[in-house]
Design a protein around this motif. Structure first.
Motif, mmCIF file in Angstrom:
data_model
loop_
_atom_site.group_PDB
_atom_site.id
_atom_site.type_symbol
_atom_site.label_atom_id
_atom_site.label_comp_id
_atom_site.label_asym_id
_atom_site.label_seq_id
_atom_site.Cartn_x
_atom_site.Cartn_y
_atom_site.Cartn_z
ATOM 1 N N PHE A 1 0.830 -1.206 0.000
ATOM 2 C CA PHE A 1 0.000 0.000 0.000
ATOM 3 C C PHE A 1 0.866 1.259 0.000
ATOM 4 O O PHE A 1 0.624 2.200 -0.773
ATOM 5 C CB PHE A 1 -0.913 -0.012 1.228
ATOM 6 N N VAL A 2 1.891 1.291 0.855
ATOM 7 C CA VAL A 2 2.770 2.464 0.912
ATOM 8 C C VAL A 2 3.590 2.568 -0.369
ATOM 9 O O VAL A 2 3.782 3.661 -0.913
ATOM 10 C CB VAL A 2 3.696 2.374 2.144
ATOM 11 N N GLY A 3 4.088 1.421 -0.863
ATOM 12 C CA GLY A 3 4.910 1.448 -2.069
ATOM 13 C C GLY A 3 4.163 1.966 -3.279
ATOM 14 O O GLY A 3 4.744 2.652 -4.125
ATOM 15 N N ILE A 4 2.876 1.653 -3.389
ATOM 16 C CA ILE A 4 2.077 2.155 -4.507
ATOM 17 C C ILE A 4 2.045 3.681 -4.508
ATOM 18 O O ILE A 4 2.214 4.323 -5.547
ATOM 19 C CB ILE A 4 0.653 1.574 -4.452
ATOM 20 N N HIS A 5 1.829 4.269 -3.342
ATOM 21 C CA HIS A 5 1.753 5.732 -3.265
ATOM 22 C C HIS A 5 3.093 6.381 -3.603
ATOM 23 O O HIS A 5 3.142 7.404 -4.290
ATOM 24 C CB HIS A 5 1.300 6.156 -1.872
ATOM 25 N N LEU A 6 4.196 5.782 -3.129
ATOM 26 C CA LEU A 6 5.501 6.364 -3.411
ATOM 27 C C LEU A 6 5.877 6.201 -4.881
ATOM 28 O O LEU A 6 6.386 7.138 -5.507
ATOM 29 C CB LEU A 6 6.563 5.707 -2.522
ATOM 30 N N LEU B 1 7.929 4.205 5.058
ATOM 31 C CA LEU B 1 7.127 5.125 5.874
ATOM 32 C C LEU B 1 7.909 6.396 6.189
ATOM 33 O O LEU B 1 7.368 7.507 6.144
ATOM 34 C CB LEU B 1 6.702 4.428 7.169
ATOM 35 N N GLY B 2 9.195 6.240 6.517
ATOM 36 C CA GLY B 2 10.030 7.413 6.784
ATOM 37 C C GLY B 2 10.203 8.278 5.554
ATOM 38 O O GLY B 2 10.172 9.516 5.635
ATOM 39 N N ALA B 3 10.371 7.642 4.377
ATOM 40 C CA ALA B 3 10.499 8.400 3.136
ATOM 41 C C ALA B 3 9.202 9.126 2.804
ATOM 42 O O ALA B 3 9.213 10.270 2.331
ATOM 43 C CB ALA B 3 10.888 7.457 1.998
#
Length: 276
Positions: free
Chosen positions: A40-45, A89-91
């Protein structure tokens, strides 16, 4: 089989475990939560900053998280797969803070980061899931975010399909990003290199921070009636007959029969640890 453990890393010098622990999970629940969050986070980044920069942050944060876990290593098996997730998450946090005026869903992004971090950090309080790996990955991702995520890949997106990083037009984004921050990028790059090389040197030097910080262990594991946070002392009796080998844990009486006998001492210690 490849997890971090004090006697394997310090006594047997299994430095390869710094890499293998990154891909291990402490059970099905940990695997589902971790992979679901990463996707989920990787998709947004990737949607805004591209797969290359996201992949670099993912890999480097995973390794720094592994080094952080090794600095607080105990004699109980630990996996550090959460370091890569917390790096993303930090990125994501640094990207939101750096380009605060660009994105329209700032509060939603911050709330999402807090929610995912809290759940995964809570899972890290269980045995075998290393929270120090998560902390190391978070610091690494935050610094690398300022270094690499300085300019979004501005491209037309379908309305309401940009998720947490929704922005309006290409021209408005470019106008808000005219003033780059090379000083911040330079400082964060230096800090990341210091963290990486310092952690690597400390691990190779055999430094264990637990010797100087007695309460740090509670960041990684909270004692409960259902599990123990103490170091595992694995001592097994070995019986070999024909083409089978029987290992019996002397501490709890658990045993298992294996259909082979020709294995290394390191593998036998791993099997004994699993039984105990």
């Amino acid at each position: 089989m490849g997890a971090l453990r004090q006697n394997f890393l310090e006594e047997n010098h299994h430095t390869w475990r710094l890499f293998t622990c990154i891909g291990l999970h402490a059970g099905l629940i940990h695997l589902i939560i971790n992979l679901g969050s990463v996707i989920f986070v990787g998709i947004h980044l990737e949607q805004v900053f591209g797969p290359l920069r996201t992949g670099i942050i993912y890999i480097l944060s995973a390794f720094v998280g592994s080094l952080a876990a090794a600095l607080f290593i105990t004699n109980s098996p630990a996996v550090g797969s959460s370091g890569a997730l917390f790096g993303l998450l930090g990125a994501m946090l640094s990207g939101v803070l750096r380009d605060w005026n660009v994105y329209t869903h700032k509060l939603a992004a911050i709330s999402f980061l807090f929610f995912v971090s809290t759940i995964n950090f809570a899972v890290g309080l269980l045995p075998y899931v290393n929270n120090f790996s998560s902390i190391g990955g978070l610091i690494s991702g935050f610094l690398l975010g300022f270094v690499l995520l300085f300019t979004p890949e501005v491209k037309p997106l379908v309305h309401n399909k940009a998720g947490l990083y929704e922005y309006s037009t290409k021209s408005s984004v470019k106008s808000k990003l005219k003033l780059d921050r090379p000083i911040i990028r330079g400082v964060c790059l230096i800090l990341f290199v210091v963290v990486l090389l310092g952690s690597l040197g400390a691990v190779l030097g055999g430094i264990n921070v637990n010797q100087y910080c007695k309460w740090c262990k509670y960041i990684d594991c909270i004692p409960s009636k259902r599990w123990s946070c103490n170091d595992i002392t694995a001592n097994c009796e070995t019986m070999v007959s024909n083409s089978q080998m029987t290992l019996t844990c002397m501490g709890n009486g658990n045993f298992r029969v294996f259909p082979y006998t020709n294995i290394s001492q390191a593998r036998m210690k791993d099997l004994c640890t699993l039984l105990c």
